[in-house]
Design an enzyme around this catalytic site. Sequence first.
Site, PDB file in Angstrom:
ATOM      1  N   TRP A 256       0.816  -1.221   0.000  1.00  0.00           N
ATOM      2  CA  TRP A 256       0.000   0.000   0.000  1.00  0.00           C
ATOM      3  C   TRP A 256       0.850   1.273   0.000  1.00  0.00           C
ATOM      4  O   TRP A 256       0.327   2.350  -0.221  1.00  0.00           O
ATOM      5  CB  TRP A 256      -0.903   0.005   1.251  1.00  0.00           C
ATOM      6  CG  TRP A 256      -0.116  -0.330   2.494  1.00  0.00           C
ATOM      7  CD1 TRP A 256       0.004  -1.569   3.041  1.00  0.00           C
ATOM      8  CD2 TRP A 256       0.721   0.533   3.260  1.00  0.00           C
ATOM      9  NE1 TRP A 256       0.866  -1.526   4.116  1.00  0.00           N
ATOM     10  CE2 TRP A 256       1.313  -0.235   4.273  1.00  0.00           C
ATOM     11  CE3 TRP A 256       1.025   1.893   3.196  1.00  0.00           C
ATOM     12  CZ2 TRP A 256       2.210   0.293   5.199  1.00  0.00           C
ATOM     13  CZ3 TRP A 256       1.912   2.424   4.120  1.00  0.00           C
ATOM     14  CH2 TRP A 256       2.485   1.631   5.110  1.00  0.00           C
TER      15      TRP A 256
ATOM     16  N   GLU B 297      12.986  -2.281  11.476  1.00  0.00           N
ATOM     17  CA  GLU B 297      12.492  -1.285  10.534  1.00  0.00           C
ATOM     18  C   GLU B 297      11.371  -0.479  11.216  1.00  0.00           C
ATOM     19  O   GLU B 297      10.520  -1.053  11.883  1.00  0.00           O
ATOM     20  CB  GLU B 297      11.948  -2.027   9.304  1.00  0.00           C
ATOM     21  CG  GLU B 297      11.548  -1.124   8.175  1.00  0.00           C
ATOM     22  CD  GLU B 297      11.100  -1.908   6.933  1.00  0.00           C
ATOM     23  OE1 GLU B 297      10.504  -2.985   7.082  1.00  0.00           O
ATOM     24  OE2 GLU B 297      11.361  -1.424   5.820  1.00  0.00           O
TER      25      GLU B 297
ATOM     26  N   GLY C 263       6.665  -6.314  -0.162  1.00  0.00           N
ATOM     27  CA  GLY C 263       6.000  -6.154   1.130  1.00  0.00           C
ATOM     28  C   GLY C 263       6.964  -6.486   2.247  1.00  0.00           C
ATOM     29  O   GLY C 263       8.186  -6.345   2.096  1.00  0.00           O
ATOM     30  N   SER C 264       6.407  -6.968   3.346  1.00  0.00           N
ATOM     31  CA  SER C 264       7.234  -7.193   4.526  1.00  0.00           C
ATOM     32  C   SER C 264       8.096  -8.445   4.379  1.00  0.00           C
ATOM     33  O   SER C 264       7.757  -9.378   3.639  1.00  0.00           O
ATOM     34  CB  SER C 264       6.335  -7.337   5.753  1.00  0.00           C
ATOM     35  OG  SER C 264       5.492  -8.452   5.582  1.00  0.00           O
TER      36      SER C 264
ATOM     37  N   GLU D 129      10.783  -8.203  -3.014  1.00  0.00           N
ATOM     38  CA  GLU D 129      11.391  -6.920  -2.625  1.00  0.00           C
ATOM     39  C   GLU D 129      10.819  -6.610  -1.246  1.00  0.00           C
ATOM     40  O   GLU D 129       9.614  -6.396  -1.097  1.00  0.00           O
ATOM     41  CB  GLU D 129      11.025  -5.870  -3.676  1.00  0.00           C
ATOM     42  CG  GLU D 129      11.988  -4.700  -3.673  1.00  0.00           C
ATOM     43  CD  GLU D 129      11.506  -3.596  -2.777  1.00  0.00           C
ATOM     44  OE1 GLU D 129      12.045  -3.514  -1.645  1.00  0.00           O
ATOM     45  OE2 GLU D 129      10.616  -2.843  -3.165  1.00  0.00           O
TER      46      GLU D 129
ATOM     47  N   ALA E   6      -2.901  -4.428  -2.486  1.00  0.00           N
ATOM     48  CA  ALA E   6      -2.941  -4.325  -1.025  1.00  0.00           C
ATOM     49  C   ALA E   6      -4.363  -3.937  -0.595  1.00  0.00           C
ATOM     50  O   ALA E   6      -5.029  -3.143  -1.256  1.00  0.00           O
ATOM     51  CB  ALA E   6      -1.947  -3.275  -0.556  1.00  0.00           C
TER      52      ALA E   6
ATOM     53  N   CYS F  15      10.710   1.374   2.150  1.00  0.00           N
ATOM     54  CA  CYS F  15      11.727   0.379   2.502  1.00  0.00           C
ATOM     55  C   CYS F  15      13.138   0.949   2.347  1.00  0.00           C
ATOM     56  O   CYS F  15      14.094   0.374   2.856  1.00  0.00           O
ATOM     57  CB  CYS F  15      11.530  -0.886   1.684  1.00  0.00           C
ATOM     58  SG  CYS F  15      11.252  -0.544  -0.041  1.00  0.00           S
TER      59      CYS F  15
ATOM     60  N   LYS G 100      -2.663  -9.094  -7.073  1.00  0.00           N
ATOM     61  CA  LYS G 100      -3.469  -8.862  -5.880  1.00  0.00           C
ATOM     62  C   LYS G 100      -3.007  -7.553  -5.246  1.00  0.00           C
ATOM     63  O   LYS G 100      -1.857  -7.434  -4.838  1.00  0.00           O
ATOM     64  CB  LYS G 100      -3.323  -9.983  -4.845  1.00  0.00           C
ATOM     65  CG  LYS G 100      -4.360  -9.827  -3.740  1.00  0.00           C
ATOM     66  CD  LYS G 100      -3.981 -10.470  -2.442  1.00  0.00           C
ATOM     67  CE  LYS G 100      -2.997  -9.647  -1.664  1.00  0.00           C
ATOM     68  NZ  LYS G 100      -3.525  -8.341  -1.164  1.00  0.00           N
TER      69      LYS G 100
HETATM   70  P1  ADP Z   1       3.035  -4.297   4.778  1.00  0.00           P
HETATM   71  O1  ADP Z   1       3.809  -4.149   6.027  1.00  0.00           O
HETATM   72  O2  ADP Z   1       3.550  -3.547   3.610  1.00  0.00           O
HETATM   73  O3  ADP Z   1       1.551  -4.226   4.963  1.00  0.00           O
HETATM   74  P2  ADP Z   1       2.622  -7.034   4.060  1.00  0.00           P
HETATM   75  O4  ADP Z   1       3.688  -7.971   3.703  1.00  0.00           O
HETATM   76  O5  ADP Z   1       1.697  -7.403   5.179  1.00  0.00           O
HETATM   77  O6  ADP Z   1       3.402  -5.716   4.331  1.00  0.00           O
HETATM   78  O7  ADP Z   1       1.727  -6.676   2.822  1.00  0.00           O
HETATM   79  C1  ADP Z   1       2.215  -6.564   1.508  1.00  0.00           C
HETATM   80  C2  ADP Z   1       1.266  -7.284   0.585  1.00  0.00           C
HETATM   81  O8  ADP Z   1       1.285  -8.655   0.945  1.00  0.00           O
HETATM   82  C3  ADP Z   1      -0.183  -6.833   0.670  1.00  0.00           C
HETATM   83  O9  ADP Z   1      -0.761  -6.889  -0.629  1.00  0.00           O
HETATM   84  C4  ADP Z   1      -0.807  -7.881   1.561  1.00  0.00           C
HETATM   85  O10 ADP Z   1      -2.178  -8.068   1.311  1.00  0.00           O
HETATM   86  C5  ADP Z   1      -0.044  -9.108   1.127  1.00  0.00           C
HETATM   87  N1  ADP Z   1      -0.039 -10.211   2.092  1.00  0.00           N
HETATM   88  C6  ADP Z   1       0.100 -10.151   3.435  1.00  0.00           C
HETATM   89  N2  ADP Z   1       0.046 -11.402   3.970  1.00  0.00           N
HETATM   90  C7  ADP Z   1      -0.131 -12.260   2.938  1.00  0.00           C
HETATM   91  C8  ADP Z   1      -0.268 -13.698   2.814  1.00  0.00           C
HETATM   92  N3  ADP Z   1      -0.200 -14.487   3.854  1.00  0.00           N
HETATM   93  N4  ADP Z   1      -0.425 -14.212   1.575  1.00  0.00           N
HETATM   94  C9  ADP Z   1      -0.469 -13.402   0.494  1.00  0.00           C
HETATM   95  N5  ADP Z   1      -0.337 -12.076   0.542  1.00  0.00           N
HETATM   96  C10 ADP Z   1      -0.174 -11.503   1.739  1.00  0.00           C
END
Ligand code: ADP
Length: 475
Positions: free
Chosen positions: A144, A379, A222-223, A244, A170, A278, A168
């Site tokens: 996001w 972080e 993402g994370s 990433e 966020a 990041c 998919k």
């Molecule tokens: P952030 O800290 O940026 O929210 P996330 O890793 O939680 O980091 O989210 C980044 C993306 O990964 C988002 O699109 C979120 O919906 C997706 N995401 C989070 N958990 C899962 C999961 N278990 N399987 C697939 N996608 C996921």
Amino acid sequence: MFISGEWRDARSGGSFEVEDPATGEVIASVPDGGADDARAAVAAAHDAFKGWSTSTAAARADLLYRAWQLMTDRSEALAELMTREQGKPLKASRAEVKYAADFLRFYAEEATRVTGEWLPSARPDQRFLVLRQPVGVVAMITPWNYPVSMLTRKMAPALAAGCTLVLKAAEATPLCARAVFEIFEEAGTPPGVVNLVTALDPKPIGEVFTTDPHVAKLTFTGSTAVGRHLAGVAAGNLKRVSVELGGHAPFVVFPDADPVRAAKGAAALKFLNAGQACISPNRMYVHEQHEDAFVTTMVERVSKVRAGNGFDDGVGVGPLVDEAAVAKVADQVDDAVGRGADPLVGGHRLGDGEFTRGHFYAPTLLAGVGDGMKIYREETFGPVAPVITYGDVDEVIDLANDTNYGLAAYVYTRDFSTAIRAFEGLRFGIIGVNDVNPTAASAPFGGMGDSGIGREGSHDGIEEYLETKLGGFAL
Ligand code: ADP
């Protein structure tokens, strides 16, 4: 959701709400997709792959140019949508839309530069031909914090290479994703080539993306925790993976630097996207001889950074994405202060007046940060600048490298040798030397260690979507 060239509701009929993070106001509701929607989207991308992968590079380039033109034409509306949905100041949203569009144009150009090789053989009656072909259906998961550019940074090279895709978005920013897909629809993308799913619970979608036999590659931003999990499952099914992930960027001010210039750079960089990036600097190592000048300039600058609604003039820091983000920042700052750090500016949540309903934390400057504090290792993803004073120049690169992350690092120096030694010695994928914006569509972006696998942007970015095929020809 956009599947097979059509806008669709979730099969379950469910939906979820999207909120403005500055006001808490509900601004829209979008389909709450599930595993069956994700499977339908993957099937659509699979069906479309044959046609798209055999289209000409020129036709794929034309599509990306049209998408670039459309994004450029509607950049102001997109920027406004981004500020409404994600919260960043309007000026920052405009800059992101420009950056996002740059990927469309860059990969329109790059599409026609995918070439092969003619290789020599040890046998006189043999020739080798090497061909680069698209990997297949790509599953994409995006965050996001940069809700438009993180999409085009993946979609543009994948499409240029001849891949079809399922994305998919966020859950906090599905409207920006929808706007990007509307652009691809209007640009004339054939049905099934690009597909969008939205969901409140990402897990079932992630499960399909990492296990469906029709998915050839997973690309995730993402994370680190989620990326590690998804990459593990996808790799277990022998899918290609690019991830990433997080960072913990050092920002090193050497004794031969201009401390005022460094502080101005640090203040400008740290509060971009409210620190939710990041590549945001999370450890500012300042040599003791510059501590006063650096900190004085930082106090001046940080005190002037205004938090507020991204639509208001003069606002430099918008809201954080949600309450959990504010709680995490507060916890790190409270922990650091409890262990002796000095909050020279800010150091608290913002909850009164215009901040009552949004998720705000005050722009913060912490001096006296050291190892043993959470902020030194974790972080932050928030508007907090932590300053660490150091004395030994010979040790500072090792201190900077002492993290499992390896995305971005920044150094300030006026000495050429110091710059080259730091550039070579820092174990990070992106190094800014007196430069707080070392990113562009034409430059490779990505990290080492816990920051991920693969590169986005530049010619490297399209390689992530190509397979190498060898032909041996006996004469
Ligand atoms: P952030 O800290 O940026 O929210 P996330 O890793 O939680 O980091 O989210 C980044 C993306 O990964 C988002 O699109 C979120 O919906 C997706 N995401 C989070 N958990 C899962 C999961 N278990 N399987 C697939 N996608 C996921």
